[in-house]
Write a protein that holds these residues in place. Sequence first.
Motif, PDB file in Angstrom:
ATOM      1  N   ASN A 189       0.812  -1.220   0.000  1.00 12.59           N
ATOM      2  CA  ASN A 189       0.000   0.000   0.000  1.00 12.59           C
ATOM      3  C   ASN A 189       0.846   1.271   0.000  1.00 12.59           C
ATOM      4  N   LEU A 190       2.086   1.207   0.453  1.00 12.93           N
ATOM      5  CA  LEU A 190       3.010   2.350   0.431  1.00 12.93           C
ATOM      6  C   LEU A 190       2.378   3.605   1.030  1.00 12.93           C
ATOM      7  N   SER A 191       1.598   3.408   2.079  1.00 12.40           N
ATOM      8  CA  SER A 191       0.745   4.478   2.573  1.00 12.40           C
ATOM      9  C   SER A 191       1.487   5.547   3.372  1.00 12.40           C
ATOM     10  N   THR A 192       2.747   5.315   3.714  1.00 16.74           N
ATOM     11  CA  THR A 192       3.488   6.311   4.490  1.00 16.74           C
ATOM     12  C   THR A 192       3.774   7.563   3.678  1.00 16.74           C
ATOM     13  N   MET A 193       3.945   7.424   2.356  1.00 17.84           N
ATOM     14  CA  MET A 193       4.272   8.548   1.490  1.00 17.84           C
ATOM     15  C   MET A 193       3.131   8.781   0.497  1.00 17.84           C
ATOM     16  N   LEU A 194       2.661  10.022   0.428  1.00 17.09           N
ATOM     17  CA  LEU A 194       1.499  10.339  -0.406  1.00 17.09           C
ATOM     18  C   LEU A 194       1.717   9.946  -1.860  1.00 17.09           C
ATOM     19  N   HIS A 195       2.871  10.296  -2.414  1.00 14.11           N
ATOM     20  CA  HIS A 195       3.098  10.025  -3.834  1.00 14.11           C
ATOM     21  C   HIS A 195       3.157   8.536  -4.131  1.00 14.11           C
ATOM     22  N   ARG A 196       3.565   7.724  -3.152  1.00 18.79           N
ATOM     23  CA  ARG A 196       3.660   6.297  -3.382  1.00 18.79           C
ATOM     24  C   ARG A 196       2.343   5.589  -3.100  1.00 18.79           C
ATOM     25  N   GLY A 197       1.554   6.150  -2.197  1.00 14.07           N
ATOM     26  CA  GLY A 197       0.255   5.551  -1.918  1.00 14.07           C
ATOM     27  C   GLY A 197      -0.679   5.567  -3.113  1.00 14.07           C
ATOM     28  N   ILE A 198      -0.373   6.395  -4.106  1.00 14.05           N
ATOM     29  CA  ILE A 198      -1.176   6.452  -5.337  1.00 14.05           C
ATOM     30  C   ILE A 198      -1.022   5.174  -6.164  1.00 14.05           C
ATOM     31  N   GLU A 199       0.068   4.440  -5.960  1.00 15.21           N
ATOM     32  CA  GLU A 199       0.473   3.396  -6.903  1.00 15.21           C
ATOM     33  C   GLU A 199      -0.308   2.092  -6.805  1.00 15.21           C
TER      34      GLU A 199
END
Length: 446
Positions: free
Chosen positions: A141-151
């Motif tokens: 989910n990469l939820s810690t970083m906004l730009h990565r949570g998009i992925e």
Amino acid sequence: MANRQMSQEAPGMREINFDGLVGPSHNYAGLSLGNIASAVNAGAVSAPRTAALQGLGKMRRMLELGLPQGILLPHARPDADWLRSLGFSGSDDAVLRAAWQEEPALLRNAFSASAMWTANAATVSPAPDTADGRCHLSVANLSTMLHRGIEAEQTFRQLRLAFSDERFFAVHPALPAGLGDEGAANFMRLGESHAARSLEIFVHGEGPVRAGDGRIFPSRQHRAASAAVARRHGLAAIDHAMVPQSEIAIAAGAFHNDVVAVANETVLFTHEQAFGDRAAVHSILRERVPGAVIVEAPSDRISLSLAIRTYLFNSQLVTLPEGGMALILPREARDEPAVWSWLEDVLAADNPIHRLEIVDVRESMRNGGGPACLRLRVAVSPEAEAAIDRRFLLDERACDRIETVIEREWPESIAPDDLGEPDLWHRCRAARAALLEALGFGLGEL
């Protein structure tokens, strides 16, 4: 554990590295807190075409070494649909224009090409390790970083398409965002071979970490997320371990564990300060992995700052077809005398690593990702490999087609203020569409 491994063996298995192709929107926005390279180069002019060709060059080198190579494709960027979910409306251009005028930070996030670092795409448990004998992939989910949570959504679509045969694969969606999950960048697998039932090590943080200068860095991988992935994948208790990440390493800029450690089959290649409890990790390996070999850089020869600056441990450690292992190292490791001197000692020692391969991924390095960040490892049997969508597997002809598209379509450079230019938005869309067409994908598939 040796007997269990022998009883759950998948003859002929081999590991495929699925590299992320650097997308046409590659830029230096400095979005990743705790990533020193990303922060240092924030605001610089990027070179998307060069970056993509460098990444493709690494993939070609893997093929030349006789290793199978896959690819994962750039995500749609800039992501106007994501901006619509934040209240912007109208055509794609109208949405992007409004975001640039009202919330330029949001447009920078929507422009990120960070999906190229596919070590963060998912966590992968190969078939010998799982309860149902299938290869399981859990999207991060990469939820810690906004730009990565998009992925996560686009990554899930790609993995579901690539690994659609449910006889061999189970692809799981991302965990809820409250459980931070960074995928294989905080995960290692060690065993007698890729085909053997192996020990899966999940490396997690224990909370925010304060650096010496007072900055507070997040621990991106939550223990509860790692435990959830292990349950999803049907891993037996004896076949996985939860290991704390080193707070010293996080504070020094090792935002993911793969910046300070990498494993392959029986070998752990690591910095002395990679783990919160070094002795416990060594004990686990010696107890559960027959023939485990620990190649460790002492901090008095390789400091954490030097290891992180050169991404020495963000190298790929691969098993060669003729036997033995190779380290696929960034050029920065070759250029640093102290690092190269230690690597020469590694080659001279009694361990399976007998080859050093240097690749130039400078553009990715400047944005915070080395050779290992750019690939997702998937070990498969011959039958499972045959079931993978062939469009995601590379040969020289596919590489040639990709190179032609990059040379023709990818922007040569992107400056910070270019992100607000409609011409760049249109070019990034057109470049990705040309790539999908060249590889036989429809826009609607991805």
